[in-house]
Design a protein around this motif. Structure first.
Motif, PDB file in Angstrom:
ATOM      1  N   ASP A 392       0.822  -1.221   0.000  1.00  0.00           N
ATOM      2  CA  ASP A 392       0.000   0.000   0.000  1.00  0.00           C
ATOM      3  C   ASP A 392       0.852   1.266   0.000  1.00  0.00           C
ATOM      4  O   ASP A 392       2.060   1.222   0.225  1.00  0.00           O
ATOM      5  CB  ASP A 392      -0.952  -0.019   1.207  1.00  0.00           C
ATOM      6  N   HIS A 396      -4.415   8.358   0.218  1.00  0.00           N
ATOM      7  CA  HIS A 396      -5.500   7.721  -0.546  1.00  0.00           C
ATOM      8  C   HIS A 396      -6.513   8.755  -1.015  1.00  0.00           C
ATOM      9  O   HIS A 396      -6.578   9.862  -0.480  1.00  0.00           O
ATOM     10  CB  HIS A 396      -6.169   6.644   0.317  1.00  0.00           C
ATOM     11  N   SER A 408      -3.181   9.439  -5.965  1.00  0.00           N
ATOM     12  CA  SER A 408      -3.154   8.061  -5.440  1.00  0.00           C
ATOM     13  C   SER A 408      -3.402   7.057  -6.571  1.00  0.00           C
ATOM     14  O   SER A 408      -4.360   7.171  -7.322  1.00  0.00           O
ATOM     15  CB  SER A 408      -4.206   7.902  -4.340  1.00  0.00           C
ATOM     16  N   THR A 409      -2.507   6.074  -6.666  1.00  0.00           N
ATOM     17  CA  THR A 409      -2.507   5.145  -7.805  1.00  0.00           C
ATOM     18  C   THR A 409      -2.278   3.717  -7.328  1.00  0.00           C
ATOM     19  O   THR A 409      -1.418   3.480  -6.476  1.00  0.00           O
ATOM     20  CB  THR A 409      -1.366   5.540  -8.785  1.00  0.00           C
ATOM     21  N   LEU A 410      -3.053   2.789  -7.889  1.00  0.00           N
ATOM     22  CA  LEU A 410      -2.813   1.365  -7.631  1.00  0.00           C
ATOM     23  C   LEU A 410      -2.372   0.718  -8.946  1.00  0.00           C
ATOM     24  O   LEU A 410      -3.101   0.737  -9.931  1.00  0.00           O
ATOM     25  CB  LEU A 410      -4.084   0.676  -7.129  1.00  0.00           C
ATOM     26  N   THR A 430       2.208   7.864  -2.753  1.00  0.00           N
ATOM     27  CA  THR A 430       0.991   7.871  -3.586  1.00  0.00           C
ATOM     28  C   THR A 430       0.827   6.649  -4.483  1.00  0.00           C
ATOM     29  O   THR A 430      -0.181   6.534  -5.166  1.00  0.00           O
ATOM     30  CB  THR A 430       0.978   9.120  -4.494  1.00  0.00           C
ATOM     31  N   GLN A 431       1.812   5.736  -4.511  1.00  0.00           N
ATOM     32  CA  GLN A 431       1.720   4.603  -5.451  1.00  0.00           C
ATOM     33  C   GLN A 431       1.720   3.266  -4.708  1.00  0.00           C
ATOM     34  O   GLN A 431       2.651   2.977  -3.950  1.00  0.00           O
ATOM     35  CB  GLN A 431       2.885   4.657  -6.449  1.00  0.00           C
ATOM     36  N   ARG A 474     -10.315   3.909  -2.873  1.00  0.00           N
ATOM     37  CA  ARG A 474      -9.087   4.341  -2.204  1.00  0.00           C
ATOM     38  C   ARG A 474      -8.043   4.939  -3.146  1.00  0.00           C
ATOM     39  O   ARG A 474      -7.104   5.591  -2.694  1.00  0.00           O
ATOM     40  CB  ARG A 474      -8.461   3.163  -1.442  1.00  0.00           C
ATOM     41  N   TYR A 475      -8.171   4.692  -4.440  1.00  0.00           N
ATOM     42  CA  TYR A 475      -7.164   5.197  -5.384  1.00  0.00           C
ATOM     43  C   TYR A 475      -7.858   5.894  -6.537  1.00  0.00           C
ATOM     44  O   TYR A 475      -8.844   5.397  -7.064  1.00  0.00           O
ATOM     45  CB  TYR A 475      -6.310   4.043  -5.942  1.00  0.00           C
TER      46      TYR A 475
END
Length: 616
Positions: A392, A396, A408-410, A430-431, A474-475
């Motif tokens: 994580d 977020h 925020s990035t997934l 943020t990633q 969340r992202y």
């Protein structure tokens, strides 16, 4: 030593407005970006200029706005009253100068901070403003907020109004390009919220007769609706709603004073609550809120006096009151829905019957799922204690007050080598990284049950926190990072199918992307260039002269963490997964994943474009 540490008036430097905006652009326009995401700064610049023209329309002048985007230059022309000629320079270059401080003129205006066009001016390497009033024209030009040309007032036969032309500064917005799809979506929203307004974009005309009803009409295909769109409006509030036959989750479009509040806020919370309360009372049954709202597709727009937003880019409403001496947002929305929706359902028994059937069906499905849901949650809890799938990040999307929440990035990756490289080179603030084990399941035609039964889907759903609704997503950016070979394309297709089937609004709301990674590295002893196409490779060879070393990357796992940070840092290249809203999701899934020959599937994979259009 004492001399060095002296702290005198000479140490204190006051930044002027231009420097402040240029040094801290994120404070004014959110994230910078390159144009691949709809909330990137270049679109906020366009929006800030258009907002002023919209305010003219709201005041009853200027029914047409013309917008053109050619290469990197944007022009916005309205036929409103025109800026008072003596104030043309001040309005675009002096902080706290604007017409919106006279609350009577702009009580429910969008851009209340008086910063809009000044920020655009400061962040553009070319900015020109022209105003026509009473057959007279005044114009001025700026670069990075500094005035370069101030023209004298001249007589003109041109129609009254304001024209702004600007080119965003490419030293601040790196490698950017405008995507017309995002601009068109923004302009259509302006038309839905301002019926009677015509916007002409690059020669194409947009206009709406029925406001939010037209918005939903474009969003959900007629054959996907359980009942015809319910459309209700009054002073300061308008709603439209229906339920979908095919999608599982809730989908909301929310607006305040013409501003698309993509992160919702107090008005959306009140709307969701009021829908549940009114429907329970209408049927006199104590339904579960989730059964009532399951598959809802709806839009709400409210007008609030002097709104307070939770973030500078106005994506989440924080106000609890409709205005001074006005009811709370919650009471206002609830009273409107309670009266109008209740009346509508009494007068339209067919709609009321269809809605009741939908709620009962949702109840049945929830009960069938309840056992497996509990098992899946218990399993997810255990897994999350030592869940190696998700690495994580710290910030977020729901942290609206954090200026970096929109970043925020997934990354969804395949295999350990790729996820290892991204994990080592990512920005931990943020990633985040979610790693898949091999190919995900083909979820086409399956029910929501599969999301709980399949461990990877269940953990992915938990990582995104979208099981109940999109409110807690969340992202902001969900990025599929797979190899560019046939296997990688297949994984992309299976993931897009999963999101289309169970969470289509992630795609509709522009949260899903494909990571572009370089195909070649071209270097000599002095310089390294990463190339994303054959054209770029040829240009790099040309630039480096001689015989540079050329490496072809076969997969993400071959790229070292040191190199990877170049591809997911400020020079990240993302391709948005865009959806043609006129196509039904069912047809789309049928085309991509339906029972067809392996040859056809190979054709689709090899030609997978990220615009999801059904090919006739």
């Amino acid at each position: 030593m004492a001399e060095q540490n002296q702290y005198t008036e000479d140490n204190i430097r006051s930044l002027d407005w231009k420097e402040h905006i240029r040094m801290r652009p994120g404070m004014y326009i959110g994230k910078l970006g390159d144009g691949s995401s709809p909330d990137d700064g270049i679109y906020i610049l366009v929006k800030e200029v258009i907002d002023n023209s919209i305010d003219e329309f709201v005041m009853g002048t200027g029914k047409t706005i013309e917008v053109t985007v050619k290469d990197k230059t944007v022009t916005v022309r309205d036929y409103g009253r025109g800026i008072p000629l003596g104030k043309v320079v001040d309005v675009v270059s002096k902080m706290n100068t604007g017409g919106k401080y006279d609350s009577k003129a702009f009580k429910k205006s969008v851009g209340l901070n008086g910063v809009g066009t000044k920020a655009v001016n400061a962040l553009s390497n070319y900015f020109r403003v022209e105003s026509v009033r009473d057959n007279q024209l005044k114009a001025a030009e700026f670069s990075a907020g500094e005035i370069t040309v101030e023209e004298d007032v001249v007589e003109t036969t041109r129609r009254k109004g304001t024209k702004v032309t600007f080119t965003a500064d490419d030293t601040i917005f790196k490698n950017y390009k405008y995507r017309n799809e995002y601009i068109v979506k923004m302009l259509k929203n302006y038309c839905y919220l301002n019926t009677g307004l015509t916007i002409i974009f690059n020669g194409e005309k947009y206009y709406s007769e029925d406001g939010l009803k037209d918005l939903l009409g474009e969003t959900i295909a007629a054959e996907d609706r359980i009942y015809d769109i319910i459309h209700l409006k009054d002073d300061d509030i308008e709603i439209a709603m229906t339920h979908s036959k095919t999608q599982y989750s809730e989908e909301y479009y929310s607006f305040v004073n013409g501003q698309n509040t993509t992160q919702g806020g107090t008005h959306l919370g009140a709307f969701r609550e009021a829908i549940v309360r009114t429907i329970k009372e209408f049927y006199n049954k104590n339904f579960e809120a989730s059964d009532i709202r399951k598959s809802i597709v709806s839009a709400i727009s409210v007008k609030v006096e002097e709104p307070v937003f939770e973030s500078q880019t106005k994506t989440k409403l924080g106000s609890t009151e409709m205005g001074p001496d006005a009811p709370s947002v919650r009471t206002f929305v609830n009273d409107f829905i309670k009266t109008k929706l209740d009346n509508f359902l009494h007068r339209n028994p067919e709609t009321a019957d269809a809605l009741l059937k939908k709620i009962l069906q949702a109840e049945r499905e929830r009960k069938e799922l309840s056992g497996i849901r509990k098992l899946a949650r218990d399993r997810a809890k255990k897994a999350s204690l030592h869940n190696k799938k998700l690495r994580d990040c710290r910030v977020h999307l729901p942290d609206a007050k954090n200026p970096r929440s929109l970043e925020s990035t997934l990354f969804i990756t395949e295999g350990d080598s790729a996820s290892g490289s991204i994990t080592k080179s990512r920005d931990v603030n943020t990633q985040a990284v979610f790693s898949l084990r091999g190919k995900p399941l083909n979820s086409y035609g399956m029910t929501k049950k599969i999301v709980y039964e399949n461990e990877e889907f269940n953990l992915l759903q938990a990582a995104l926190d979208i099981e109940e609704d999109m409110e807690n997503l969340r992202y902001n950016n969900i990025v599929i990072a797979t190899d560019a070979d046939v296997d990688g394309m297949h994984i992309r297709l299976l993931l897009i199918t999963f999101f289309l089937q169970f969470f289509p609004e992630l795609i509709k709301e522009n949260h899903l992307y494909i990571l572009q990674t370089p195909l070649f590295r071209v270097r000599n002893k002095k310089e390294t260039i990463y190339c994303y196409s054959d054209e770029e490779r040829r240009a790099a060879i040309e630039k480096l002269k001689g015989k540079p070393e050329i490496t072809r990357f076969k997969g993400l796992g071959e790229i070292s963490p040191d190199e990877f940070k170049h591809f997911i840092g400020q020079d990240i290249r993302l391709d948005p997964v865009l959806m043609d809203t006129t196509t039904s999701i069912q047809n789309l899934l049928e085309f991509y994943m339906g029972k067809n020959t392996p040859d056809r599937q190979d054709f689709i994979i090899n030609n997978l474009k990220v615009e999801l259009d059904v090919v006739e």
